[in-house]
Motif scaffolding. Structure first.
Motif, PDB file in Angstrom:
ATOM      1  N   PHE A 151       0.849  -1.188   0.000  1.00  0.00           N
ATOM      2  CA  PHE A 151       0.000   0.000   0.000  1.00  0.00           C
ATOM      3  C   PHE A 151       0.884   1.237   0.000  1.00  0.00           C
ATOM      4  O   PHE A 151       2.026   1.213   0.463  1.00  0.00           O
ATOM      5  N   ILE A 190       2.439   4.959   0.649  1.00  0.00           N
ATOM      6  CA  ILE A 190       2.573   6.045   1.620  1.00  0.00           C
ATOM      7  C   ILE A 190       2.786   7.376   0.890  1.00  0.00           C
ATOM      8  O   ILE A 190       2.618   8.428   1.469  1.00  0.00           O
ATOM      9  N   THR A 233       8.181  -2.303   7.124  1.00  0.00           N
ATOM     10  CA  THR A 233       6.762  -2.268   7.524  1.00  0.00           C
ATOM     11  C   THR A 233       6.484  -1.063   8.410  1.00  0.00           C
ATOM     12  O   THR A 233       5.393  -0.527   8.410  1.00  0.00           O
ATOM     13  N   ILE A 234       7.480  -0.655   9.180  1.00  0.00           N
ATOM     14  CA  ILE A 234       7.359   0.526  10.037  1.00  0.00           C
ATOM     15  C   ILE A 234       8.506   1.452   9.671  1.00  0.00           C
ATOM     16  O   ILE A 234       9.665   1.030   9.691  1.00  0.00           O
ATOM     17  N   LEU A 235       8.199   2.686   9.301  1.00  0.00           N
ATOM     18  CA  LEU A 235       9.289   3.621   9.071  1.00  0.00           C
ATOM     19  C   LEU A 235       9.904   3.927  10.424  1.00  0.00           C
ATOM     20  O   LEU A 235       9.232   4.419  11.316  1.00  0.00           O
ATOM     21  N   ARG A 236      11.172   3.604  10.570  1.00  0.00           N
ATOM     22  CA  ARG A 236      11.756   3.723  11.908  1.00  0.00           C
ATOM     23  C   ARG A 236      12.361   5.080  12.142  1.00  0.00           C
ATOM     24  O   ARG A 236      12.715   5.423  13.259  1.00  0.00           O
ATOM     25  N   SER A 291      11.029   8.191  11.681  1.00  0.00           N
ATOM     26  CA  SER A 291       9.988   9.207  11.588  1.00  0.00           C
ATOM     27  C   SER A 291       9.417   9.258  10.162  1.00  0.00           C
ATOM     28  O   SER A 291       9.533   8.298   9.410  1.00  0.00           O
ATOM     29  N   THR A 292       8.818  10.386   9.833  1.00  0.00           N
ATOM     30  CA  THR A 292       8.153  10.457   8.532  1.00  0.00           C
ATOM     31  C   THR A 292       9.160  10.729   7.418  1.00  0.00           C
ATOM     32  O   THR A 292      10.260  11.217   7.663  1.00  0.00           O
ATOM     33  N   PRO A 352      -2.835   0.562   8.085  1.00  0.00           N
ATOM     34  CA  PRO A 352      -2.332   1.809   8.664  1.00  0.00           C
ATOM     35  C   PRO A 352      -0.893   2.109   8.267  1.00  0.00           C
ATOM     36  O   PRO A 352      -0.073   1.203   8.203  1.00  0.00           O
ATOM     37  N   HIS A 353      -0.623   3.377   7.981  1.00  0.00           N
ATOM     38  CA  HIS A 353       0.769   3.834   7.926  1.00  0.00           C
ATOM     39  C   HIS A 353       1.333   3.738   9.338  1.00  0.00           C
ATOM     40  O   HIS A 353       0.638   4.042  10.307  1.00  0.00           O
ATOM     41  N   ARG A 354       2.583   3.330   9.439  1.00  0.00           N
ATOM     42  CA  ARG A 354       3.206   3.219  10.767  1.00  0.00           C
ATOM     43  C   ARG A 354       4.593   3.819  10.726  1.00  0.00           C
ATOM     44  O   ARG A 354       5.360   3.555   9.799  1.00  0.00           O
ATOM     45  N   TRP A 355       4.903   4.612  11.730  1.00  0.00           N
ATOM     46  CA  TRP A 355       6.250   5.141  11.837  1.00  0.00           C
ATOM     47  C   TRP A 355       6.608   5.401  13.290  1.00  0.00           C
ATOM     48  O   TRP A 355       5.746   5.586  14.126  1.00  0.00           O
ATOM     49  N   ARG A 356       7.914   5.357  13.560  1.00  0.00           N
ATOM     50  CA  ARG A 356       8.443   5.660  14.878  1.00  0.00           C
ATOM     51  C   ARG A 356       8.955   7.093  14.880  1.00  0.00           C
ATOM     52  O   ARG A 356       9.640   7.506  13.941  1.00  0.00           O
ATOM     53  N   THR A 357       8.628   7.805  15.940  1.00  0.00           N
ATOM     54  CA  THR A 357       9.113   9.172  16.076  1.00  0.00           C
ATOM     55  C   THR A 357       9.669   9.349  17.479  1.00  0.00           C
ATOM     56  O   THR A 357       9.046   8.919  18.450  1.00  0.00           O
ATOM     57  N   LYS A 358      10.820   9.981  17.572  1.00  0.00           N
ATOM     58  CA  LYS A 358      11.446  10.170  18.886  1.00  0.00           C
ATOM     59  C   LYS A 358      10.873  11.406  19.551  1.00  0.00           C
ATOM     60  O   LYS A 358      11.527  12.435  19.705  1.00  0.00           O
ATOM     61  N   GLU A 397       5.218   5.163  18.562  1.00  0.00           N
ATOM     62  CA  GLU A 397       4.906   4.652  17.233  1.00  0.00           C
ATOM     63  C   GLU A 397       3.561   5.233  16.844  1.00  0.00           C
ATOM     64  O   GLU A 397       2.622   5.246  17.649  1.00  0.00           O
ATOM     65  N   ALA A 450       2.618   8.721   6.760  1.00  0.00           N
ATOM     66  CA  ALA A 450       4.033   8.404   6.946  1.00  0.00           C
ATOM     67  C   ALA A 450       4.955   9.297   6.113  1.00  0.00           C
ATOM     68  O   ALA A 450       6.155   9.355   6.368  1.00  0.00           O
ATOM     69  N   MET A 498       6.713  16.288  12.818  1.00  0.00           N
ATOM     70  CA  MET A 498       7.584  15.315  13.474  1.00  0.00           C
ATOM     71  C   MET A 498       8.977  15.903  13.714  1.00  0.00           C
ATOM     72  O   MET A 498       9.588  15.657  14.746  1.00  0.00           O
TER      73      MET A 498
END
Lengths: 173, 442
Positions: free
Chosen positions: A64, A66, A162-165, A167-168, B192-198, B332, B361, B370
């Motif tokens: 999908f 982004i 699968t997860i943007l680590r 940030s965006t 879902p879009h997923r991302w980690r943000t500090k 997250e 994302a 972010m």
């Protein structure tokens, strides 16, 4: 990009031409020459970046987007990150180095159309932070060559995440 | 907590109600994060997902309830179970993917097998167990409360949790207006879009409950480049009508409308084909709440936010956002885009694309959020900075003057560029953090 088996690989001259184009194009992104990069897109560009969710291995992979832009929305994205007064994510700018490799190229549906696949690795060093981001993915392009040169008509970047680590994503691939 | 603007401040540890200040420690400390898990996330109702993510029996998604990994599974046509994603034998995850479909949960470690409602079927070595072994106590650990609010799935670890509708209270009226406005309800358009943000998770909740002050500076990019420039210029010329709404338990939202007298052509982007359905499903007041709405952005305490906005060139997109804490300084984010089930596919595709162009994302709004949230978290994570609390002082002059003419649920406050809703969130947060502290809230 179609996966038809009868696609024929380009000859060596066209392969070198496509490889040169991809190297020159990615250099524009690393130099943050975003408007020059955008000029390499056709007027009906479709630019997509996809990720995937983790599914059981026996399931069909379903990607999908982004990022999913046409020329108008891609231009807005470019205008934002290329104007220091209009971006926080890219001011100060992320230091980047993009590596492009694994180029495969085929003749497309008609004369002057090429289907190119390549791998991209984007190293991104955020300003003032010791941390670095890495984005890796497979790119599938449709390139068009006419009298004015080569342009990108369609690009899909399938990220291996699968997860943007980090940030965006404010950068292009 | 019910709404009383002037709470006693004597027992306050992190929030200074009288001076409109909040300790920075609340936004960086791992110790505070651990307390939040215990006192807020394991006691509140937490949003986990949407019905349309798991339409068929055996469909599941893997999420977090607090910081505990859970499986959200459709175990019967009208039933959802939320099960700790950890085998009762030696703890391995039953589901290691994000989503899938299964007939049962079999632990890949030693083979304990469970029904999709969590009941233990067999350990694989039942013949070695004593005859009085009670399988009924050995199922996957279920969340004691799971409830559905017009397709929105919430769960709570708290045995004594209020009924969900009571917990949502007045914010429920607004949520219903967005998520139950057609007979078919809303539909998740993509995973879902997923991302980690500090950054600390509360920055997200505060940003969405009512942080109008950040928009002109943080989002100078998209607001300058907005393809629907005529709309922006129209708002500049005619002004806009906006206000904060706060409700019990720390929920709230901020609504922005066309100013009275502004020509409505081109400004009202709910689909004309869908509007008649709104009238079928909603009350007259709810329909009028949606009418001419340009942006609604809100937070359901503690960490679910939602936004429906008309920005950029495309359709109005409805988004749910989960700010999942990872530590005091990291979260997250999960982000879903919704459209009405009855909408045609072309419309849905446009809503999806426009939705994540702005918020997601790689969203053109969110990339700048972010960057700045991370900088606020990084710069606050030291003892010198923590001597100087964050300011919410623009909340103070408005706490005692709600809009008496507000005709919808909740308490409205004008104007909409104060920190009243954000400070309300922090006061409710503080009350819960102190509730188990041996000190009295009242």
């Amino acid at each position: 990009m179609s996966e038809s088996v009868e696609r024929s690989p380009v000859n060596i001259d066209d392969y070198v031409m496509i490889q040169r184009f991809l190297y020159a194009e990615v250099a524009l992104l690393d130099r943050r020459a975003y408007q020059a990069w955008f000029a390499l897109m056709t007027h009906d560009i479709r630019y997509r970046v996809t990720t995937v969710s983790a599914r059981p291995a026996q399931d069909k992979t379903s990607r999908f987007a982004i990022i999913d832009e046409d020329a108008q929305t891609l231009k807005m994205r470019i205008d934002q990150i290329s104007d220091p007064n209009l971006t926080h994510a890219e001011n100060p700018p992320t230091l980047t180095q993009r590596l492009v490799s694994n180029v495969e190229a085929y003749y497309g549906e008609r004369n002057g159309v090429f289907e190119a696949a390549s791998s991209i690795l984007l190293y991104a060093s955020r300003p003032g932070s010791p941390e670095t981001g890495l984005y890796a993915g497979e790119r599938q392009d449709i390139l068009i060559r006419d009298s004015s040169g080569v342009r990108i008509a369609e690009r899909t970047v399938n990220l291996a995440q699968t997860i943007l680590r980090d940030s965006t994503l404010s950068l292009l691939l | 907590m019910t709404y009383h603007p002037r709470m006693k401040s004597d027992a306050t540890r992190w929030v200074d109600v009288e001076r409109g200040l909040v300790s920075r420690e609340a936004f960086v400390s791992d110790e505070v994060y651990q307390l939040e898990i215990e006192r807020i996330f394991n006691r509140s109702w937490i949003y986990l997902g949407h019905d349309t993510e798991i339409p068929n029996i055996g469909d599941y998604v893997v999420r977090n309830l607090g910081n505990a990994p859970v499986i959200v599974v459709r175990d019967a046509p009208d039933s959802t179970k939320v099960l700790l994603n950890s085998c009762r034998h030696r703890g391995a995850k039953l589901c290691r993917a994000d989503a899938g479909n299964t007939k049962n949960f079999v632990c890949p470690f030693h083979g304990w097998a469970y029904e999709i409602d969590g009941a233990l079927r067999t350990t694989g070595f039942d013949h070695h167990l004593r005859d009085d072994t009670d399988f009924s106590t050995m199922g996957l650990v279920p969340a004691p409360h799971v409830e559905n609010f017009y397709g929105l799935i919430f769960a709570s670890w708290d045995e004594d949790a209020l009924p969900l509708r009571d917990y949502l209270g007045d914010i429920g009226w607004y949520l219903e207006s967005f998520f139950n406005r057609t007979p078919g309800g809303m539909e998740v358009l993509a995973p879902p879009h997923r991302w980690r943000t500090k950054a600390n998770w509360k920055i997200g909740s505060l940003n969405f409950i009512g942080d109008s002050q950040h928009s002109p500076t943080t989002h100078i990019g998209p607001s300058t480049l907005d393809a629907a420039r005529s709309i922006r210029d129209g708002f500049r010329k005619h002004g806009q009508d906006s206000f904060h709404v706060v409700t019990d338990e720390g929920h709230g939202c901020t609504l922005t409308y066309l100013a009275p007298g502004m020509p409505e052509k081109n400004y009202d982007t709910h689909s004309d084909a869908l509007k008649p359905l709104y009238q079928e499903s909603l009350s007259e007041d709810q329909v009028s709440m949606l009418h001419h709405l340009r942006v609604c952005v809100g937070t359901v305490f503690p960490n679910m936010s939602f936004i429906e906005s008309q920005v950029g060139a495309g359709e109005k997109a409805l988004i749910i956002r989960l700010w999942q804490p990872v530590s005091g300084t990291e979260m997250e984010v999960l982000s879903w885009v919704f459209a009405e089930k009855e909408a045609d596919q072309v419309y849905k595709d446009r809503v999806l694309r426009n939705g994540f162009h702005n918020f997601g994302a790689a969203g053109v709004f969110e990339q700048d959020d972010m960057a700045l949230w991370e900088s606020a978290t990084a710069a606050s994570n030291n003892p010198i900075a923590q001597q100087y609390p964050y300011s919410f002082q623009t909340a103070l002059p408005y706490a005692d003057t709600p809009d008496e003419n507000h005709k919808w649920p909740g308490r409205a406050h004008r104007p909409a560029d104060t920190e009243i809703a954000q400070f309300w969130f922090m006061q409710c947060w503080d009350a819960l953090m102190r509730a188990n502290d041996g000190k009295s809230d009242e």
